[in-house]
Scaffold this motif. Structure first.
Motif, mmCIF file in Angstrom:
data_model
loop_
_atom_site.group_PDB
_atom_site.id
_atom_site.type_symbol
_atom_site.label_atom_id
_atom_site.label_comp_id
_atom_site.label_asym_id
_atom_site.label_seq_id
_atom_site.Cartn_x
_atom_site.Cartn_y
_atom_site.Cartn_z
ATOM 1 N N LEU A 132 15.907 -2.316 -54.476
ATOM 2 C CA LEU A 132 15.808 -3.763 -54.332
ATOM 3 C C LEU A 132 15.735 -4.494 -55.519
ATOM 4 N N LEU A 133 14.800 -3.929 -56.479
ATOM 5 C CA LEU A 133 14.558 -4.424 -57.766
ATOM 6 C C LEU A 133 16.037 -4.656 -58.571
ATOM 7 N N ARG A 134 17.007 -3.592 -58.235
ATOM 8 C CA ARG A 134 18.130 -3.538 -58.977
ATOM 9 C C ARG A 134 19.224 -4.372 -58.429
ATOM 10 N N GLU A 135 19.336 -4.432 -56.951
ATOM 11 C CA GLU A 135 20.289 -5.099 -56.368
ATOM 12 C C GLU A 135 19.924 -6.518 -55.481
ATOM 13 N N GLY A 136 18.684 -6.447 -55.326
ATOM 14 C CA GLY A 136 18.240 -7.246 -54.217
ATOM 15 C C GLY A 136 18.572 -7.087 -52.905
ATOM 16 N N PHE A 137 18.090 -8.033 -51.826
ATOM 17 C CA PHE A 137 18.526 -7.724 -50.724
ATOM 18 C C PHE A 137 20.105 -7.684 -50.518
ATOM 19 N N ARG A 138 20.410 -6.733 -49.510
ATOM 20 C CA ARG A 138 21.697 -6.460 -49.212
ATOM 21 C C ARG A 138 22.051 -7.193 -47.971
ATOM 22 N N PHE A 139 23.197 -8.096 -48.096
ATOM 23 C CA PHE A 139 23.659 -8.955 -46.969
ATOM 24 C C PHE A 139 25.230 -8.371 -46.652
ATOM 25 N N PRO A 140 25.504 -7.850 -45.745
ATOM 26 C CA PRO A 140 26.718 -7.415 -45.339
ATOM 27 C C PRO A 140 27.889 -8.518 -45.329
ATOM 28 N N LYS A 141 29.102 -7.923 -45.673
ATOM 29 C CA LYS A 141 30.191 -8.889 -45.717
ATOM 30 C C LYS A 141 30.238 -9.652 -44.477
ATOM 31 N N GLU A 142 29.976 -8.884 -43.283
ATOM 32 C CA GLU A 142 30.250 -9.267 -41.854
ATOM 33 C C GLU A 142 29.159 -8.828 -41.082
ATOM 34 N N LEU A 143 28.483 -9.796 -40.315
ATOM 35 C CA LEU A 143 27.644 -9.496 -39.366
ATOM 36 C C LEU A 143 28.088 -9.212 -38.031
ATOM 37 N N ILE A 144 27.669 -7.829 -37.453
ATOM 38 C CA ILE A 144 28.238 -7.345 -36.373
ATOM 39 C C ILE A 144 27.442 -7.668 -35.128
ATOM 40 N N ASN A 145 27.869 -8.281 -34.035
ATOM 41 C CA ASN A 145 26.956 -8.514 -33.014
ATOM 42 C C ASN A 145 26.127 -7.302 -32.041
ATOM 43 N N VAL A 146 25.386 -6.632 -32.861
ATOM 44 C CA VAL A 146 24.935 -5.316 -32.258
ATOM 45 C C VAL A 146 23.538 -5.458 -32.805
ATOM 46 N N LYS A 147 22.389 -5.115 -31.735
ATOM 47 C CA LYS A 147 20.938 -5.276 -32.032
ATOM 48 C C LYS A 147 20.745 -3.671 -32.518
#
Length: 539
Positions: free
Chosen positions: A416-431
């Motif tokens: 987290l310190l290196r990359e920060g929070f990861r946000f995916p390229k695409e959010l998939i409609n799955v819980k």
């Protein structure tokens, strides 16, 4: 007894299994790179690691290793092969004595093809692209790209995944600026680095480290699994019996030799909505460990390994250390019985330059379009912020920006310190389990109650992690982040949002309204947060 094979005028001797050439021992051989990194591509390589998660329909989790080796005693060439169950203390092995290096390499390539693409067939996968799958009734070993290995001859374990490739000229290498930090920060990063590498090696069945390419492919496999879960539906029983999810599970375990005890129930390891999230966290930890090893962050005087970050330890008497020490323990509604009072051990200020710039731009852009008042605001916000100027404090008020908590396993702190929070390229409609308000768990979750976030840390009593990923001699860790909430969308219940409903700027899982007991604040866009503090605590 030797088995001799006449090949092109030369006698090639296949030694009995578990037999060394006469007069040789374990340490009498040299091994070479480059390693094989892709299925079916063994030409011009000299060492290879492969894995097969399933044999005869059972999850046996076996490995196969091959290399071209040369005797240090008489310079003879050999093709060497080793196989067994992952983590086996006494694996099987066999030497084939060859007449030349080229002969040894041909035998090495022939045997690897026999275990790999000769037993498989190529298929096009919607997410993964061209992949090798086992033929019907066959057990197919897949290539495992490894940064370090613990199998094979001792000299093989010195071969890194770059070895044998074109070397970069020393003058062409980028000179890394050594980070400077105070002694407490240095100790923290050293402890985190050591623990993250130890956790990764301990998570592997063979004490190895996967390459970045293997980790990236692992993330692609998880994305494919998310898409499949969406198709199958949210019944876990259906997921663990789904053929495609079973195949994806076999694929990721064949690529990355993560431990899995024999005979464990499928619901504990098949890539279902209950297990994908843990794999995501583990891949992040594995990547951090790889970065530590490649940057020599443990032995060097740069424990940050080139991170673009400013980090400073705040003594308890420091105004900001005193601020956090006074405010944080009171920021709770005391609804979590498994966590009693906390004791803050250490506080660090954290600033990732890229995030700060994005955050400041975002807050300025949102400012003109905000309402005069916000119906929904987070609990427990400090009445004043000594870390903000009066002008900044006003901007925060007008954009509903808040100081919120995010708990993390200790071995994920470095990533987290290196990359920060990861946000995916695409959010998939799955819980996903424990991440029910964003598609595929791709949003970033915060709490306005520190005890809620503590459940995701490496505290022994933590609800979700139960002490997993802890660092010996250290407490648990929690990030405090500034988060732009704007106008929250109050979710009527768990739903995997992939975007904000019109006119809103975050998802609010509201206690007593959204089928949750505690407030959850979720953002789906990177510019809406910035790290402010890292807190080490015990409870």
């Amino acid at each position: 007894m030797f088995v001799t094979i006449l090949l092109k005028g030369f006698k090639m001797a296949k030694l009995p299994q578990k037999t060394y050439p006469y007069g040789h021992g374990l340490n009498d051989f040299s091994c070479f790179g480059p390693p094989a990194t892709k299925d079916g591509e063994f030409t011009d390589t000299m060492i290879c690691d492969m894995g097969c998660f399933t044999q005869e329909g059972k999850d046996t989790n076996k490995y196969y290793h091959g290399c071209v080796a040369q005797s240090k005693i008489n310079n003879n060439w050999y093709a060497y092969f080793e196989w067994g169950r992952q983590g086996a203390k006494n694996p099987s092995f066999q030497f084939i004595e060859c007449s030349s290096k080229s002969e040894a390499q041909r035998e090495y390539e022939k045997q690897l093809h026999a275990k790999n693409d000769k037993r498989g067939q190529w298929a096009n996968h919607a997410t993964l692209g061209r992949v090798l799958q086992a033929k019907a009734g066959k057990d197919c070993y897949l290539v495992r790209p490894q940064a370090t290995r613990s199998t094979g001859l001792p000299d093989a374990r010195t071969i890194k995944h770059q070895d044998g490739l074109t070397k970069v000229r020393p003058e062409a290498k980028k000179i890394r600026k050594v980070s400077t930090c105070d002694s407490e920060t240095f100790k923290l990063m050293r402890d985190i680095n050591v623990a993250t590498v130890s956790y990764t090696r301990g998570s592997m069945a063979d004490d190895s480290l996967p390459t970045q390419a293997a980790i990236d492919e692992g993330r692609d496999i998880l994305s494919a699994a998310l898409s499949r879960v969406k198709f199958v539906g949210h019944n876990v029983s259906n997921q663990i019996h789904d053929k495609e999810l079973i195949n994806l599970t076999r694929h990721i375990y064949s690529r990355i030799p993560k431990k899995k005890d024999r005979g464990t129930k499928p619901e504990t390891w098949i890539l279902s909505q209950n297990n994908i999230g843990l794999w995501q966290q583990d891949l992040d930890a594995f990547e951090s460990a790889l970065s530590v090893v490649e940057n020599d962050s443990i032995q060097s005087n740069d424990p940050f390994g080139g991170m673009q970050i400013n980090m400073e330890w705040l003594p308890p008497q420091h105004p900001l250390g005193e601020f956090i020490g006074s405010w944080m323990p009171r920021a709770t509604r005391n609804k979590h019985k498994y966590i009693d009072k906390i004791q803050i051990r250490n506080v660090w200020s954290v600033e990732r330059k890229e995030e700060k710039q994005l955050f400041e731009k975002e807050i300025n852009e949102k400012l003109p379009n905000m309402p005069a008042h916000f119906k929904e605001k987070p609990y427990h916000q400090p009445t004043n912020r000594p870390d903000l100027s009066p002008q900044e404090f006003i901007k925060y008020k007008k954009t509903n920006a808040a100081l919120l908590f995010h708990g993390s396993r200790s071995v994920n702190v470095s990533g987290l310190l290196r990359e920060g929070f990861r946000f995916p390229k695409e959010l998939i409609n799955v819980k996903l389990t424990a991440a029910m308000f964003s598609g595929g768990g791709g949003g970033i979750y915060y709490a306005d109650d520190f005890k809620k976030s503590a459940g995701y840390t490496s505290l022994k009593t933590a609800y979700w992690s139960a002490g997993d990923g802890a660092i010996k001699g250290r407490g648990a860790f929690m990030f405090l982040c500034d988060v732009i909430l704007g106008v929250p969308h109050v979710a009527p219940g768990p739903f995997p949002y992939t975007e904000y409903p019109h006119g809103t700027h975050c998802i609010f899982g509201k206690a007593g309204h959204s089928q949750v007991k505690n407030n959850e604040w979720i953002i789906l866009k990177k510019p809406q947060y910035r790290f402010r503090y890292l807190v080490e605590f015990v409870a």
